[in-house]
Design a protein around this motif. Structure first.
Motif, PDB file in Angstrom:
ATOM      1  N   PHE A  34      39.328  44.565  33.387  1.00  0.00           N
ATOM      2  CA  PHE A  34      40.408  43.595  33.575  1.00  0.00           C
ATOM      3  C   PHE A  34      41.522  43.754  32.546  1.00  0.00           C
ATOM      4  CE2 PHE A  34      36.749  41.793  35.712  1.00  0.00           C
ATOM      5  CZ  PHE A  34      37.295  41.318  36.894  1.00  0.00           C
ATOM      6  N   GLU A  35      41.399  44.734  31.677  1.00  0.00           N
ATOM      7  CA  GLU A  35      42.441  45.017  30.701  1.00  0.00           C
ATOM      8  C   GLU A  35      43.323  46.183  31.123  1.00  0.00           C
ATOM      9  OE1 GLU A  35      40.283  45.690  27.107  1.00  0.00           O
ATOM     10  OE2 GLU A  35      39.178  43.792  27.280  1.00  0.00           O
ATOM     11  N   TYR A  51      37.724  38.270  42.445  1.00  0.00           N
ATOM     12  CA  TYR A  51      38.942  37.474  42.628  1.00  0.00           C
ATOM     13  C   TYR A  51      38.857  36.141  41.872  1.00  0.00           C
ATOM     14  CZ  TYR A  51      42.619  34.795  44.950  1.00  0.00           C
ATOM     15  OH  TYR A  51      43.725  34.011  45.210  1.00  0.00           O
ATOM     16  N   GLU A  52      37.693  35.502  41.936  1.00  0.00           N
ATOM     17  CA  GLU A  52      37.532  34.215  41.251  1.00  0.00           C
ATOM     18  C   GLU A  52      37.766  34.360  39.742  1.00  0.00           C
ATOM     19  OE1 GLU A  52      34.191  30.672  40.664  1.00  0.00           O
ATOM     20  OE2 GLU A  52      33.816  32.347  42.046  1.00  0.00           O
ATOM     21  N   TYR A  53      37.237  35.426  39.154  1.00  0.00           N
ATOM     22  CA  TYR A  53      37.458  35.643  37.721  1.00  0.00           C
ATOM     23  C   TYR A  53      38.900  36.065  37.447  1.00  0.00           C
ATOM     24  CZ  TYR A  53      37.068  37.573  33.038  1.00  0.00           C
ATOM     25  OH  TYR A  53      37.275  37.841  31.699  1.00  0.00           O
ATOM     26  N   TRP A  54      39.452  36.903  38.303  1.00  0.00           N
ATOM     27  CA  TRP A  54      40.825  37.401  38.130  1.00  0.00           C
ATOM     28  C   TRP A  54      41.840  36.263  38.117  1.00  0.00           C
ATOM     29  CZ3 TRP A  54      44.877  37.694  41.931  1.00  0.00           C
ATOM     30  CH2 TRP A  54      45.940  38.529  41.580  1.00  0.00           C
ATOM     31  N   THR A  55      41.619  35.250  38.956  1.00  0.00           N
ATOM     32  CA  THR A  55      42.559  34.126  39.025  1.00  0.00           C
ATOM     33  C   THR A  55      42.531  33.252  37.770  1.00  0.00           C
ATOM     34  OG1 THR A  55      40.906  32.809  40.217  1.00  0.00           O
ATOM     35  CG2 THR A  55      42.534  34.004  41.541  1.00  0.00           C
ATOM     36  N   THR A  56      41.481  33.385  36.949  1.00  0.00           N
ATOM     37  CA  THR A  56      41.428  32.593  35.714  1.00  0.00           C
ATOM     38  C   THR A  56      42.194  33.252  34.567  1.00  0.00           C
ATOM     39  OG1 THR A  56      39.396  33.673  34.910  1.00  0.00           O
ATOM     40  CG2 THR A  56      39.141  31.761  36.375  1.00  0.00           C
ATOM     41  N   LEU A  57      42.607  34.488  34.749  1.00  0.00           N
ATOM     42  CA  LEU A  57      43.287  35.220  33.684  1.00  0.00           C
ATOM     43  C   LEU A  57      44.783  34.921  33.700  1.00  0.00           C
ATOM     44  CD1 LEU A  57      41.537  38.694  34.180  1.00  0.00           C
ATOM     45  CD2 LEU A  57      40.933  36.889  32.545  1.00  0.00           C
ATOM     46  N   PRO A  58      45.450  34.994  32.536  1.00  0.00           N
ATOM     47  CA  PRO A  58      46.909  34.794  32.494  1.00  0.00           C
ATOM     48  C   PRO A  58      47.622  35.824  33.370  1.00  0.00           C
ATOM     49  CG  PRO A  58      45.960  34.778  30.286  1.00  0.00           C
ATOM     50  CD  PRO A  58      44.873  35.222  31.201  1.00  0.00           C
ATOM     51  N   HIS A  59      48.610  35.374  34.107  1.00  0.00           N
ATOM     52  CA  HIS A  59      49.290  36.247  35.055  1.00  0.00           C
ATOM     53  C   HIS A  59      49.946  37.444  34.371  1.00  0.00           C
ATOM     54  CE1 HIS A  59      49.612  33.452  38.784  1.00  0.00           C
ATOM     55  NE2 HIS A  59      48.511  33.191  38.092  1.00  0.00           N
ATOM     56  N   ARG A  76      37.386  42.308  56.173  1.00  0.00           N
ATOM     57  CA  ARG A  76      36.631  41.068  56.366  1.00  0.00           C
ATOM     58  C   ARG A  76      36.329  40.345  55.053  1.00  0.00           C
ATOM     59  NH1 ARG A  76      31.976  43.128  60.682  1.00  0.00           N
ATOM     60  NH2 ARG A  76      33.350  43.377  62.498  1.00  0.00           N
ATOM     61  N   SER A  77      36.529  41.048  53.940  1.00  0.00           N
ATOM     62  CA  SER A  77      36.146  40.452  52.655  1.00  0.00           C
ATOM     63  C   SER A  77      37.114  39.376  52.196  1.00  0.00           C
ATOM     64  CB  SER A  77      36.053  41.547  51.580  1.00  0.00           C
ATOM     65  OG  SER A  77      37.352  42.023  51.235  1.00  0.00           O
ATOM     66  N   VAL A  78      38.300  39.326  52.772  1.00  0.00           N
ATOM     67  CA  VAL A  78      39.323  38.397  52.287  1.00  0.00           C
ATOM     68  C   VAL A  78      39.966  37.674  53.464  1.00  0.00           C
ATOM     69  CG1 VAL A  78      41.007  40.290  52.254  1.00  0.00           C
ATOM     70  CG2 VAL A  78      41.485  38.205  50.983  1.00  0.00           C
ATOM     71  N   GLU A  79      40.111  36.377  53.332  1.00  0.00           N
ATOM     72  CA  GLU A  79      40.841  35.567  54.301  1.00  0.00           C
ATOM     73  C   GLU A  79      42.195  35.218  53.708  1.00  0.00           C
ATOM     74  OE1 GLU A  79      40.132  34.877  57.305  1.00  0.00           O
ATOM     75  OE2 GLU A  79      38.025  35.502  57.432  1.00  0.00           O
ATOM     76  N   LEU A  80      43.242  35.453  54.476  1.00  0.00           N
ATOM     77  CA  LEU A  80      44.597  35.296  53.961  1.00  0.00           C
ATOM     78  C   LEU A  80      44.867  33.896  53.447  1.00  0.00           C
ATOM     79  CD1 LEU A  80      47.274  36.763  53.536  1.00  0.00           C
ATOM     80  CD2 LEU A  80      47.964  36.030  55.826  1.00  0.00           C
ATOM     81  N   PHE A  81      44.392  32.884  54.168  1.00  0.00           N
ATOM     82  CA  PHE A  81      44.695  31.509  53.755  1.00  0.00           C
ATOM     83  C   PHE A  81      44.026  31.149  52.426  1.00  0.00           C
ATOM     84  CE2 PHE A  81      40.761  31.036  56.143  1.00  0.00           C
ATOM     85  CZ  PHE A  81      40.040  30.128  55.384  1.00  0.00           C
ATOM     86  N   GLU A  82      42.967  31.885  52.046  1.00  0.00           N
ATOM     87  CA  GLU A  82      42.278  31.597  50.791  1.00  0.00           C
ATOM     88  C   GLU A  82      43.022  32.137  49.571  1.00  0.00           C
ATOM     89  OE1 GLU A  82      37.674  31.627  52.524  1.00  0.00           O
ATOM     90  OE2 GLU A  82      38.414  33.298  51.343  1.00  0.00           O
ATOM     91  N   ILE A  83      43.915  33.089  49.780  1.00  0.00           N
ATOM     92  CA  ILE A  83      44.596  33.699  48.635  1.00  0.00           C
ATOM     93  C   ILE A  83      46.100  33.457  48.641  1.00  0.00           C
ATOM     94  CG2 ILE A  83      42.845  35.516  48.485  1.00  0.00           C
ATOM     95  CD1 ILE A  83      44.905  37.407  49.785  1.00  0.00           C
ATOM     96  N   LEU A  84      46.573  32.597  49.526  1.00  0.00           N
ATOM     97  CA  LEU A  84      48.020  32.357  49.606  1.00  0.00           C
ATOM     98  C   LEU A  84      48.575  31.834  48.289  1.00  0.00           C
ATOM     99  CD1 LEU A  84      48.501  30.829  53.180  1.00  0.00           C
ATOM    100  CD2 LEU A  84      49.304  33.035  52.330  1.00  0.00           C
ATOM    101  N   GLY A  85      47.805  30.986  47.588  1.00  0.00           N
ATOM    102  CA  GLY A  85      48.296  30.424  46.329  1.00  0.00           C
ATOM    103  C   GLY A  85      48.382  31.455  45.213  1.00  0.00           C
ATOM    104  N   ASP A  86      47.566  32.488  45.276  1.00  0.00           N
ATOM    105  CA  ASP A  86      47.556  33.528  44.234  1.00  0.00           C
ATOM    106  C   ASP A  86      47.151  34.841  44.899  1.00  0.00           C
ATOM    107  OD1 ASP A  86      47.688  34.801  41.841  1.00  0.00           O
ATOM    108  OD2 ASP A  86      46.042  33.715  40.874  1.00  0.00           O
ATOM    109  N   PRO A  87      48.067  35.472  45.632  1.00  0.00           N
ATOM    110  CA  PRO A  87      47.705  36.627  46.451  1.00  0.00           C
ATOM    111  C   PRO A  87      47.419  37.880  45.643  1.00  0.00           C
ATOM    112  CG  PRO A  87      50.071  36.270  46.540  1.00  0.00           C
ATOM    113  CD  PRO A  87      49.490  35.123  45.761  1.00  0.00           C
ATOM    114  N   VAL A  88      46.590  38.752  46.215  1.00  0.00           N
ATOM    115  CA  VAL A  88      46.401  40.086  45.652  1.00  0.00           C
ATOM    116  C   VAL A  88      47.671  40.879  45.923  1.00  0.00           C
ATOM    117  CG1 VAL A  88      43.930  39.976  46.028  1.00  0.00           C
ATOM    118  CG2 VAL A  88      45.379  41.019  47.774  1.00  0.00           C
ATOM    119  N   GLN A  89      47.785  42.025  45.271  1.00  0.00           N
ATOM    120  CA  GLN A  89      49.029  42.790  45.404  1.00  0.00           C
ATOM    121  C   GLN A  89      49.045  43.705  46.644  1.00  0.00           C
ATOM    122  OE1 GLN A  89      47.931  41.916  42.066  1.00  0.00           O
ATOM    123  NE2 GLN A  89      49.599  40.515  42.582  1.00  0.00           N
ATOM    124  N   GLY A  90      47.881  44.038  47.185  1.00  0.00           N
ATOM    125  CA  GLY A  90      47.916  44.856  48.384  1.00  0.00           C
ATOM    126  C   GLY A  90      46.588  45.511  48.696  1.00  0.00           C
ATOM    127  N   ALA A  91      46.606  46.415  49.682  1.00  0.00           N
ATOM    128  CA  ALA A  91      45.387  47.097  50.122  1.00  0.00           C
ATOM    129  C   ALA A  91      45.752  48.425  50.770  1.00  0.00           C
ATOM    130  CB  ALA A  91      44.617  46.232  51.119  1.00  0.00           C
TER     131      ALA A  91
END
Length: 550
Positions: free
Chosen positions: A281-282, A348-356, A376-391
């Protein structure tokens, strides 16, 4: 023996021979992948049997409706004439089969074949047909036996329905409950044993920040064969630095094998803790990978992104099966998605706790079955508040839900094998010739790229090909699809099913085998690395292509 042959000949249907021959001829035409005489023979035999069955069904329907039928002597003469004509037609088209196969081989830069081996194809096709016809007649005999027994208590037509239904259930129970399960048990045991083998030339890593080292939370043996390959074969910091002429970091790769924990959630948590331990994560880029069914990760996919970001990349994956992707897709598709979702949720749960401003950019990646399960691993509505950068999803199977939805709702006028979706700010498709739309078109906050080849049957197979022409056959066609390819009902689906089974037997850059240089283009679009000129990118593609052939 002679009496048996005569009896068998008399039992054959003239209509079945005609339709079977048409299907046999159609099976010789090209689809997406070049065939050997063995695969062509099996395919042609199966297609002949399918056509013969349709002809027999038509003949049964004619008799069932009590329509007038010709005399037995006339039928025998007709059968002889039909058989002679069918044999002549089959020989004629077998002569053209090599040219049809060369129409694919030329596009894939393979040496042309001088012969389609017609004799070998015919022998294998006949054996395949006889095996299938014997199975069909066994089914008929069992159905009739059950019908006769039940006919003592119920009307004749009802007993016929009962016999047919019970025979289907019996065959399905035997095939699915005994043969398939036993075959899968043997395959799983075989793959598991192979996965456990420790290669003598692959030593346990000594650096403490390597997964599988003495300091790792996951032992070297628990990684499995695919995991050990993934950890041991990545580029080092010195190799990257030698190429880029810049200071580079050692890429971080984390992998958790099936033996490391009992459940997908436990393995995901172990992968998260190992990622924390090694400092994943660094880094500036973090990739959550969903492997193929056997746990394999394409080296070309990760080598390219690690070079593009000068080694400042961490990747994490967990194994969910021992079986190959087609078998995993058949017997345990939900288990693969469960494992992919567990890993993404933990990371993702741990990543969202880190400073942006101090966390890595988060991306998803998967190849083949891994692409579908990563979807299937990700639902869009679950990450709208803090989205991943891509795939980056490579060679998505035909059952990939998001891929199929986007393809079906593509912009009008764009081909199904390389669609364009709306303004391209959210998702784009790429193949050997690059991406859809201009490369400098603006992206949105999330970048999704599908890397796919038009000759990949794993992506473009569809059960509906049984009765309708697929849209990817429309003009213009993909650069690696034969202009001689035609759609035929029933036959085309069987052809593509075979193509799907051998899709990894193509040269690199075609079918289901992805070239490093195309991964470079895809990761450039997804992760947007800085400081690369066009000349440097071209040199990197050449270097990785040469490295991939070693």
């Amino acid at each position: 023996m002679r009496n048996w042959v005569t009896k068998f000949w008399r039992s054959l249907s003239a209509g079945g021979l005609v339709v079977g021959t048409l299907f046999f001829v159609a099976s010789l035409t090209p689809t997406l992948v070049p065939r050997t005489y063995l695969t062509q023979g099996v395919l042609s035999g199966a297609c002949f049997a399918a056509g013969y069955g349709i002809g027999v069904a038509w003949r049964w329907l004619w008799a069932y409706m009590e329509l007038p039928e010709p005399r037995e002597r006339f039928l025998l003469a007709l059968k002889i004439a039909v058989a002679a004509i069918c044999a002549a037609i089959a020989i004629l088209f077998l002569w053209w089969a090599a040219e049809w196969q060369n129409s694919i081989r030329q596009l894939m830069h393979l040496e042309p074949v001088t012969s389609a081996h017609p004799l070998e194809v015919c022998v294998i096709a006949i054996v395949t047909f006889l095996m299938l016809i014997a199975l069909a007649r066994l089914f008929k005999r069992i159905s009739r036996l059950i019908s006769e027994r039940s006919g003592r208590f119920v009307p004749r037509r009802v007993s016929n329905v009962i016999g047919f239904t019970v025979a289907i259930l019996l065959f399905w129970a035997v095939a699915n409950g005994v043969l398939v399960r036993y075959a899968l048990y043997v395959a799983d045991s075989s793959f598991a044993t192979f996965d456990a083998l420790v290669e003598p030339d692959r030593a346990q890593p000594t650096p403490q920040l390597k997964t599988g080292s003495a300091a790792s939370l996951v032992s070297w043996k628990e990684l499995g064969r695919a995991g050990r390959e993934f950890i041991a074969t990545g580029p080092t910091a010195s190799e990257i630095s030698t190429f880029t002429q810049k200071d580079a970091r050692e890429p971080i790769r984390v992998y958790v094998g099936l033996r490391a924990a009992d459940t997908a959630e436990e393995r995901a948590q172990l992968a998260l803790e190992e990622s924390k331990r090694v400092g994943a994560f660094e880094r500036s880029v973090l990739v959550v990978i969903t492997p193929t069914g056997s746990g394999w990760i394409d080296p070309a996919s990760m080598d390219s992104v690690e070079y593009l970001h000068n080694g400042d990349v961490a990747s994490v994956a967990q194994q969910y099966s021992y079986l190959s992707s087609p078998l995993s897709l058949l017997v345990e598709p939900e288990y693969g998605s469960e494992a992919a979702r567990a890993l993404f949720a933990a990371v993702y749960e741990y990543w969202t706790t880190l400073p942006h401003d101090r966390r890595p950019k988060l991306f998803l990646h998967g190849l083949s079955l891994g692409a579908m399960n990563s979807e299937r691993s990700v639902e869009l509505f679950e990450i709208l508040g803090d989205p991943v950068q891509g795939a980056l999803w490579s060679g998505p199977p035909f059952e990939s839900r998001i891929w199929r939805s986007i393809t079906e709702h593509r912009n009008a006028g764009t081909p199904a094998w390389l669609p364009r979706f709306r303004n391209g700010s959210f998702v784009r498709f790429m193949n050997q010739n690059g991406e859809t739309g201009p490369a400098d078109a603006p992206w949105g906050p999330m970048r999704i790229v599908y890397l796919q080849y038009a000759s990949d049957a794993i992506t473009f197979f569809d059960y509906r090909d049984f009765y309708r022409r697929p849209e990817w056959m429309d003009a213009p066609r993909g650069p690696d699809v034969s202009p001689e390819l035609r759609w035929y009902p029933v036959v085309s689906m069987l052809q593509l099913a075979l193509d799907m089974a051998v899709a990894t037997n193509t040269p690199m850059g075609y079918g289901h085998v992805f070239a490093p240089e195309h991964y470079v283009d895809a990761w450039l679009a997804v992760t947007d690395p800085q400081g690369w000129s066009a000349d440097q990118i071209a040199r990197l593609k050449q270097y990785l292509a040469a490295r991939g052939r070693m």
